[in-house]
Scaffold this motif. Structure first.
Motif, mmCIF file in Angstrom:
data_model
loop_
_atom_site.group_PDB
_atom_site.id
_atom_site.type_symbol
_atom_site.label_atom_id
_atom_site.label_comp_id
_atom_site.label_asym_id
_atom_site.label_seq_id
_atom_site.Cartn_x
_atom_site.Cartn_y
_atom_site.Cartn_z
ATOM 1 N N ASN A 1 -17.142 -8.744 -0.814
ATOM 2 C CA ASN A 1 -15.985 -9.079 -0.727
ATOM 3 C C ASN A 1 -15.241 -9.885 0.597
ATOM 4 O OD1 ASN A 1 -15.451 -7.507 -3.010
ATOM 5 N ND2 ASN A 1 -14.452 -5.944 -1.832
ATOM 6 N N ALA A 2 -16.323 -9.602 1.754
ATOM 7 C CA ALA A 2 -15.949 -10.448 2.941
ATOM 8 C C ALA A 2 -16.786 -11.751 3.114
ATOM 9 C CB ALA A 2 -16.568 -9.633 4.287
ATOM 10 N N HIS A 3 -17.536 -11.910 1.907
ATOM 11 C CA HIS A 3 -18.583 -13.087 1.621
ATOM 12 C C HIS A 3 -19.284 -13.342 2.751
ATOM 13 C CE1 HIS A 3 -15.582 -14.469 -1.454
ATOM 14 N NE2 HIS A 3 -14.539 -14.463 -0.383
ATOM 15 N N ILE A 4 -19.825 -12.276 3.069
ATOM 16 C CA ILE A 4 -21.009 -12.134 4.197
ATOM 17 C C ILE A 4 -22.542 -11.883 3.549
ATOM 18 C CG2 ILE A 4 -21.820 -10.886 6.111
ATOM 19 C CD1 ILE A 4 -19.053 -10.076 6.735
ATOM 20 N N LEU B 1 -21.397 -0.429 1.263
ATOM 21 C CA LEU B 1 -21.667 -1.374 2.307
ATOM 22 C C LEU B 1 -21.825 -2.938 1.518
ATOM 23 C CD1 LEU B 1 -22.010 -2.603 5.185
ATOM 24 C CD2 LEU B 1 -24.471 -2.153 4.801
ATOM 25 N N GLN B 2 -22.747 -2.914 0.541
ATOM 26 C CA GLN B 2 -22.845 -4.269 -0.198
ATOM 27 C C GLN B 2 -21.553 -4.646 -0.876
ATOM 28 O OE1 GLN B 2 -26.328 -4.876 -2.557
ATOM 29 N NE2 GLN B 2 -27.159 -3.271 -1.803
ATOM 30 N N ILE B 3 -20.701 -3.767 -1.237
ATOM 31 C CA ILE B 3 -19.325 -4.028 -1.988
ATOM 32 C C ILE B 3 -18.352 -4.722 -1.041
ATOM 33 C CG2 ILE B 3 -17.179 -3.358 -2.921
ATOM 34 C CD1 ILE B 3 -18.867 -1.024 -4.179
ATOM 35 N N LEU B 4 -18.371 -4.274 0.336
ATOM 36 C CA LEU B 4 -17.443 -4.867 1.423
ATOM 37 C C LEU B 4 -18.095 -5.836 1.809
ATOM 38 C CD1 LEU B 4 -16.524 -1.599 3.265
ATOM 39 C CD2 LEU B 4 -15.039 -2.798 1.766
ATOM 40 N N THR C 1 -19.976 -0.844 -10.895
ATOM 41 C CA THR C 1 -20.182 -1.446 -9.631
ATOM 42 C C THR C 1 -21.767 -1.595 -9.288
ATOM 43 O OG1 THR C 1 -18.091 -0.573 -8.682
ATOM 44 C CG2 THR C 1 -19.640 -1.411 -7.183
ATOM 45 N N ILE C 2 -22.351 -0.376 -9.609
ATOM 46 C CA ILE C 2 -23.831 -0.393 -9.197
ATOM 47 C C ILE C 2 -24.608 -1.347 -10.237
ATOM 48 C CG2 ILE C 2 -23.702 1.687 -7.902
ATOM 49 C CD1 ILE C 2 -25.481 2.871 -10.164
ATOM 50 N N VAL C 3 -24.177 -1.342 -11.445
ATOM 51 C CA VAL C 3 -24.637 -2.557 -12.163
ATOM 52 C C VAL C 3 -24.589 -3.735 -12.069
ATOM 53 C CG1 VAL C 3 -24.504 -3.069 -14.824
ATOM 54 C CG2 VAL C 3 -24.614 -0.544 -14.397
ATOM 55 N N GLU C 4 -23.444 -4.000 -11.560
ATOM 56 C CA GLU C 4 -22.985 -5.303 -11.073
ATOM 57 C C GLU C 4 -23.825 -5.683 -9.885
ATOM 58 O OE1 GLU C 4 -19.085 -7.403 -9.418
ATOM 59 O OE2 GLU C 4 -18.733 -6.044 -10.705
ATOM 60 N N LEU C 5 -24.188 -4.566 -9.030
ATOM 61 C CA LEU C 5 -24.814 -5.051 -7.814
ATOM 62 C C LEU C 5 -26.308 -5.205 -8.179
ATOM 63 C CD1 LEU C 5 -23.325 -2.569 -5.063
ATOM 64 C CD2 LEU C 5 -22.914 -5.136 -5.237
ATOM 65 N N GLY C 6 -26.799 -4.781 -9.099
ATOM 66 C CA GLY C 6 -28.357 -4.899 -9.800
ATOM 67 C C GLY C 6 -29.013 -3.732 -9.437
ATOM 68 N N TYR C 7 -28.324 -2.376 -9.105
ATOM 69 C CA TYR C 7 -29.177 -1.351 -8.737
ATOM 70 C C TYR C 7 -29.994 -0.737 -10.146
ATOM 71 C CZ TYR C 7 -27.227 0.400 -4.424
ATOM 72 O OH TYR C 7 -27.156 0.396 -3.151
ATOM 73 N N THR C 8 -29.120 -1.129 -11.506
ATOM 74 C CA THR C 8 -29.529 -0.556 -12.541
ATOM 75 C C THR C 8 -29.087 -1.100 -13.752
ATOM 76 O OG1 THR C 8 -30.054 1.445 -13.845
ATOM 77 C CG2 THR C 8 -27.910 1.258 -12.857
ATOM 78 N N GLU C 9 -29.664 -1.313 -14.909
ATOM 79 C CA GLU C 9 -29.313 -1.695 -16.007
ATOM 80 C C GLU C 9 -28.058 -0.845 -16.621
ATOM 81 O OE1 GLU C 9 -30.656 -4.648 -17.831
ATOM 82 O OE2 GLU C 9 -31.560 -4.600 -15.826
#
Length: 289
Positions: free
Chosen positions: A95-98, A89-92, A241-249
């Motif tokens: 990508n949709a700038h929401i 959901l965070q990826i989408l 992806t999850i590193v980029e989203l800040g889930y983990t180092e």
């Protein structure tokens, strides 16, 4: 004869592996990755499901299925922290700038401890939509909800690994033959699902007692693929992806991704019996190892 033990959370499953109460656990890909980043003594040895996730929304907010994340604007959405459903959901949304948050142009994510809790949340008038995976999506449709999106139909989420087969790293190293035998069983079970749909649906119904039509949709409808393949490349992409989203180092996953067990198991089966189903597994492994 093995024993099927059900646990309420991924953390309980990891504790079960590390305390030698469990030999193998099916754990969601995102929690598996976060546990690995924290230094847990576990390894991925195979796969289970690819895709199969999405979100559903009350029909008062959508008149048809698959209108995409835009219809979540201004809505309160139930999700599960540290899950592939949340990451997707965070990826989408990104990508949709929401933006995530409260407001007419944002999506307010409300977190629950489990998918079961998130699915039940729209019974509360303050929750408008919820994450879902098999078989919750079909159940939701039968109860009048609309599907916001199926991840299998989203370009950004192709080949998204869900549950992974996880074992204690030291146990796999000490007993490779045991885990290879187990993997052979999973591969043969996959063969059954592809060759005998009627028996598969009957077997699934023993554990998930919903209408057979829903089982047919979830297992064979193209929204998910259940395969024992480790799908290493898909999982590495998800890790980034999850590193980029800040889930983990960021961390080195290589010592904890064991594809040898699956390869040995599949090769041994192919040496005994070749057919299109086993050959397709070999092709997929060679492409995504």
């Amino acid at each position: 004869m093995g024993t099927l033990t059900q646990f309420s959370s991924a953390a309980e499953l990891v504790n079960g592996l590390e305390s030698d109460k469990l030999d193998v656990a099916f754990i969601g890909s995102v929690p598996t990755l976060t546990f690995l980043s924290q230094g847990h003594d576990i390894s991925v040895i195979g796969g289970a499901m690819t895709n199969g996730h999405g979100y559903v929304i009350k029909s008062e907010f959508a008149d048809k299925d698959e209108q995409g994340v835009e219809i979540l604007k201004g809505r309160n959405v139930a999700s599960v922290k540290n899950s592939v459903q949340d990451a997707e959901l965070q990826i989408l949304l990104k990508n949709a700038h929401i933006e995530i948050g409260e407001g007419a142009d944002k999506v307010n994510i409300v977190y629950f401890d489990s998918q079961k809790d998130a699915y039940a949340a729209p019974l509360n008038k303050n929750i408008d939509a919820a994450s879902a995976y098999s078989p919750y999506t079909s159940l939701a449709k039968s109860q009048g909800y609309k599907v916001v999106y199926y991840c299998a139909h989203e370009k950004a989420l192709e080949n998204q690994p869900c549950c992974r087969q996880v074992a204690k790293t030291s146990a796999v190293k000490d007993n490779p033959n045991t885990f290879t035998a187990l993997e052979r069983a999973f591969i043969k079970a996959y063969h059954l699902t592809q060759s005998d749909h009627a028996k598969t649906i009957k077997d699934v119904k023993k554990y998930i007692d919903i209408e057979e039509d829903f089982i047919e949709t979830e297992v064979y409808g193209g929204f998910s693929v259940s395969s024992p393949d480790p799908d290493k490349q898909g999982t590495l992409t998800l890790k980034d992806t999850i590193v980029e989203l800040g889930y983990t180092e960021d961390f080195d996953i290589e010592p904890h991704y064991n594809t040898d067990i699956y390869k040995k198991a599949l090769d041994s089966i192919l040496a005994e019996s070749k057919d299109d189903i086993y050959s397709s597994l070999k092709e997929h492994f060679d492409d995504y190892e």
